[in-house]
Design a protein around this motif. Structure first.
Motif, PDB file in Angstrom:
ATOM      1  N   ARG A  88      10.674   2.416   1.575  1.00 30.18           N
ATOM      2  CA  ARG A  88      10.386   4.133   1.726  1.00 30.18           C
ATOM      3  C   ARG A  88      11.244   4.625   0.554  1.00 30.18           C
TER       4      ARG A  88
ATOM      5  N   TYR B 288      10.613   2.904  -2.639  1.00 30.95           N
ATOM      6  CA  TYR B 288       9.313   2.554  -3.405  1.00 30.95           C
ATOM      7  C   TYR B 288       9.300   4.304  -3.923  1.00 30.95           C
TER       8      TYR B 288
ATOM      9  N   ARG C 225      11.427   4.096  -7.235  1.00 26.37           N
ATOM     10  CA  ARG C 225      10.596   4.268  -8.446  1.00 26.37           C
ATOM     11  C   ARG C 225       9.744   4.290  -8.742  1.00 26.37           C
ATOM     12  N   LEU C 226       8.828   5.310  -7.791  1.00 21.47           N
ATOM     13  CA  LEU C 226       7.462   6.120  -8.478  1.00 21.47           C
ATOM     14  C   LEU C 226       8.087   7.217  -9.913  1.00 21.47           C
TER      15      LEU C 226
ATOM     16  N   ASN D 159       8.782   5.359 -12.487  1.00 21.39           N
ATOM     17  CA  ASN D 159       7.042   4.649 -13.742  1.00 21.39           C
ATOM     18  C   ASN D 159       7.021   6.462 -13.827  1.00 21.39           C
TER      19      ASN D 159
ATOM     20  N   ARG E 191       0.593  -1.508 -12.433  1.00 26.91           N
ATOM     21  CA  ARG E 191       0.648  -0.507 -12.202  1.00 26.91           C
ATOM     22  C   ARG E 191      -0.092   0.541 -11.086  1.00 26.91           C
TER      23      ARG E 191
ATOM     24  N   ASN F 271      14.030  -5.889   0.229  1.00 21.83           N
ATOM     25  CA  ASN F 271      12.480  -4.939   0.059  1.00 21.83           C
ATOM     26  C   ASN F 271      11.474  -6.296   0.831  1.00 21.83           C
TER      27      ASN F 271
ATOM     28  N   VAL G 193       0.969  -3.877  -2.679  1.00 23.84           N
ATOM     29  CA  VAL G 193       2.134  -1.674  -3.206  1.00 23.84           C
ATOM     30  C   VAL G 193       3.347  -2.819  -4.115  1.00 23.84           C
TER      31      VAL G 193
ATOM     32  N   SER H  66       5.382  -1.546  -6.196  1.00 23.42           N
ATOM     33  CA  SER H  66       5.846   0.451  -6.645  1.00 23.42           C
ATOM     34  C   SER H  66       4.393   1.289  -7.414  1.00 23.42           C
TER      35      SER H  66
ATOM     36  N   GLU I 209       1.800   3.217  -9.234  1.00 20.12           N
ATOM     37  CA  GLU I 209       0.821   4.090  -9.078  1.00 20.12           C
ATOM     38  C   GLU I 209      -0.591   4.875  -8.492  1.00 20.12           C
TER      39      GLU I 209
ATOM     40  N   LEU J  83       1.117   6.005   2.027  1.00 23.47           N
ATOM     41  CA  LEU J  83       2.140   5.735   0.655  1.00 23.47           C
ATOM     42  C   LEU J  83       1.077   7.543  -0.163  1.00 23.47           C
TER      43      LEU J  83
ATOM     44  N   VAL K 194       1.925   8.201  -4.301  1.00 19.25           N
ATOM     45  CA  VAL K 194       0.206   6.977  -4.634  1.00 19.25           C
ATOM     46  C   VAL K 194      -0.976   7.319  -4.331  1.00 19.25           C
TER      47      VAL K 194
END
Ligand SMILES: Nc1ncnc2c1ncn2[C@@H]1O[C@H](COP(=O)(O)OP(=O)(O)OP(=O)(O)O)[C@@H](O)[C@H]1O
Ligand SMILES: [Mg+2]
Lengths: 256, 301
Positions: A11, A14, A17-18, A21, A110, A147, A182, A185, A187, A213, A218
């Motif tokens: 989590r 994730y 990374r989000l 991004n 993405r 992961n 997912v 990761s 968007e 998510l 997300v």
């Protein structure tokens, strides 16, 4: 089976990374995906007309409508598999008309997509299928195994990781498809009837995964005609419901 | 072009993951291997034929071009005089390097295979032969023939061109045929790989759709197919080439009296030529698959 929690480490990874991004999104509008006065026809009459939609970052949408109304078609417009016959579609601020096939492929990294009929590479194991988006992106991260394992646990497929997709049940396929959607990761997650093949219990579970998510930021769009599911979601998340009727997209009525 | 280059680099690097995304296909893989091997085997022979024919044309041309013969038939009394006149005339002709009357012993040696060693040449009305060696530029045979006719009535010029030219032409044609066959074999490899690649692309429509969905670029998808067919063509052609070279080596060795067929090997640097067959087959397969993949993928949404 009643509980579903996105595991701790995954989590955090994730979310990180989000955040990483995010800055690459340079939309001039307000939505990560925008349809502006879009029409679509498969060659006959127009299936969708004068359709506008903005998916704001972090929003949660349901898309509903009778079978054959064009829900799947609309989702395909949202991830660039179809190009509008009129109007403008923008993915992350970029006009789809100006995107070549490689740009579309890059945008897929993405946008996580769960198809109505989840398709896999039937000769690879479930785990390999879930990791496929990383493989095609040329990303073999060192932490990928962890992961992946956590993700498989999250969708409850740890036991089935080594199985081949044709050996999965309908619900297992949909959970595998969600995990695959997912793993990069994304968007945005676009899910087409993600609860089509599963019982109420399992559909609740899948819904909670999607809500989780969404809580991490997300953007989620779910096409479904399961009104019960929508009602269940509305108690947990602030979701907007859109309905396709008479080729147009409307905010759904008060019946929900 | 850029995508092709990328594919080429990736091919060299090797990509286990990209290889695995397309399901293995045992039967068609073996068919492609077999066809590539058979084509390579044929290509080795076509090349051997071309190179041998080329060698033959060159050596015949070289050996025969330089030497001509003047044959003098005259009554006994005039033989010496006509020979002397012809020799003088030949020495004055531009393009003639040397002219020499053959001695009795030499003439006897020439006739020996036909009449045996005991033939008394001197007592027979055998024509006198003059061997004429040309300079590289050569002489004008028609002009020489006219002058000989005027001054030495009994002389006949035989410049070998009459029978040499059609032979050399035949050898050149044979060489051309060999190269044409090699080209057609290459084209066949291309056609065969295109068919096989199209079949594979069609059979794997779902694989391609899934890969597109999860963000694979066309270059990545194409690479999985291109790599596979290139390696198949390469290994099949390598096997076929080895067999072909083995078969050429098994031809009876060329002796002193090298006839055309026994000369059908590779000589010297020509050995490099059959070794080019596998990489060329791989290159043809690479291009054919890349084009097929580009066409199929470009037509998808
Ligand atoms: N590739 C295609 N070519 C032609 N017509 C198509 C194509 N795909 C879908 N259609 C038609 O477009 C209409 C909308 O299809 P779509 O799949 O978008 O509906 P949907 O709302 O997702 O339906 P469902 O709820 O049954 O999944 C249908 O009438 C369908 O027959
Ligand atoms: Mg649908």
């Amino acid at each position: 089976m009643g509980k579903a929690h996105f595991p701790g480490a995954a989590r955090i990874a994730y979310a990180a990374r989000l955040m990483h991004n995010r800055p690459s999104f340079s939309g001039d509008g307000t939505g990560v995906i925008e349809l502006d006065n879009v029409a679509y026809s498969y060659g006959g009459g127009e299936l969708l007309s004068e359709l506008s939609l903005q998916l704001a970052p972090g929003s949660f949408h349901f898309l509903t409508g009778p079978s054959g109304a064009g829900k799947t078609t609309l989702l395909k417009l949202c991830y660039g598999a179809l190009r509008p016959t009129a109007g403008v579609a923008r993915l992350f601020g970029q006009d789809v008309r100006q995107m070549d096939r490689d740009d579309i492929a890059m945008s897929r990294r993405r946008i996580g997509v769960v198809h109505q009929d989840c398709q896999f590479l039937d000769h690879l194991s479930v785990a390999e299928n879930v990791a496929l988006p990383m493989a095609v992106a040329g990303q073999a991260m060192p932490e990928q195994d962890d992961n992946l394992r956590e993700l498989m646990a999250w969708v409850g497929l740890t036991e089935r990781a080594g199985a081949l997709p044709p050996e999965l049940s309908g619900g297992e396929r949909q959970r595998a498809a969600l995990a695959r959607a997912v793993i990069m990761s994304p968007e945005v997650v676009l899910a087409d009837e993600p609860t089509g093949n599963v019982d109420w219990e399992m559909s609740q579970r899948l819904l909670r995964l999607l809500i989780e998510l969404n809580r991490m930021g997300v953007t989620v769009l779910i096409a479904t005609h399961d009104l019960q599911l929508i009602r269940a979601a509305k108690s947990q998340v602030q979701a907007r419901v859109l309905r396709i009727a008479n080729r147009r997209l409307n905010a759904a009525g008060v019946d929900l | 072009m850029k995508a092709t280059l990328q594919t080429l680099f990736a091919l060299g690097r090797g990509d286990k993951a990209a290889d695995r995304v397309v399901p293995p296909t045992g039967f068609t893989a073996r068919l492609t291997l077999f066809a590539a091997a058979a084509m390579a085997f044929l290509a080795v022979f076509a090349l051997a034929l071309s190179l041998a024919a080329a060698r033959l044309a060159t050596s015949w041309g070289d050996e025969l071009a330089r030497a001509s013969t003047v044959r003098i038939s005259a009554p006994d009394g005039q033989m010496a005089e006509q020979t002397a006149t012809a020799l003088r005339l030949l020495q004055q002709t531009p393009g003639v390097a040397s002219a020499r009357a053959l001695s009795e012993a030499e003439q006897q040696a020439l006739l020996e295979p036909w009449f045996g060693p005991d033939l008394p040449v001197a007592q027979l009305p055998v024509p006198q032969l003059i061997e004429v060696l040309e300079t590289p530029e050569g002489y004008d045979p028609d002009g020489l023939r006219l002058r000989l006719q005027a001054e030495v009535p009994g002389a006949v010029l035989d410049d070998h061109a009459r029978w040499r030219k059609p032979l050399i032409a035949a050898a050149s044609r044979l060489r051309l045929l060999g190269w044409a066959s090699a080209l057609m074999i290459a084209a066949t490899v291309g056609a065969m790989v295109t068919l096989a690649a199209n079949a594979a692309l069609a059979a794997n429509a779902q694989v391609i759709a899934v890969l597109r969905l999860v963000g694979a670029t066309d270059a990545y998808i194409a690479r999985a197919f291109v790599r596979r067919f290139t390696l198949r063509a390469l290994s099949g052609a390598a096997a076929g080439t080895v067999l072909g070279i083995g078969a050429v080596l098994l031809m009876p060795p060329a002796g002193e009296t090298a006839s055309f067929l026994t000369g059908l090997g590779f000589r010297g640097w020509h050995w490099v030529v059959p070794l080019l067959v596998p990489p060329l087959a791989a290159a043809v397969a690479f291009v054919a698959t890349a084009v097929a993949a580009r066409r199929v993928l470009g037509g998808l949404s």
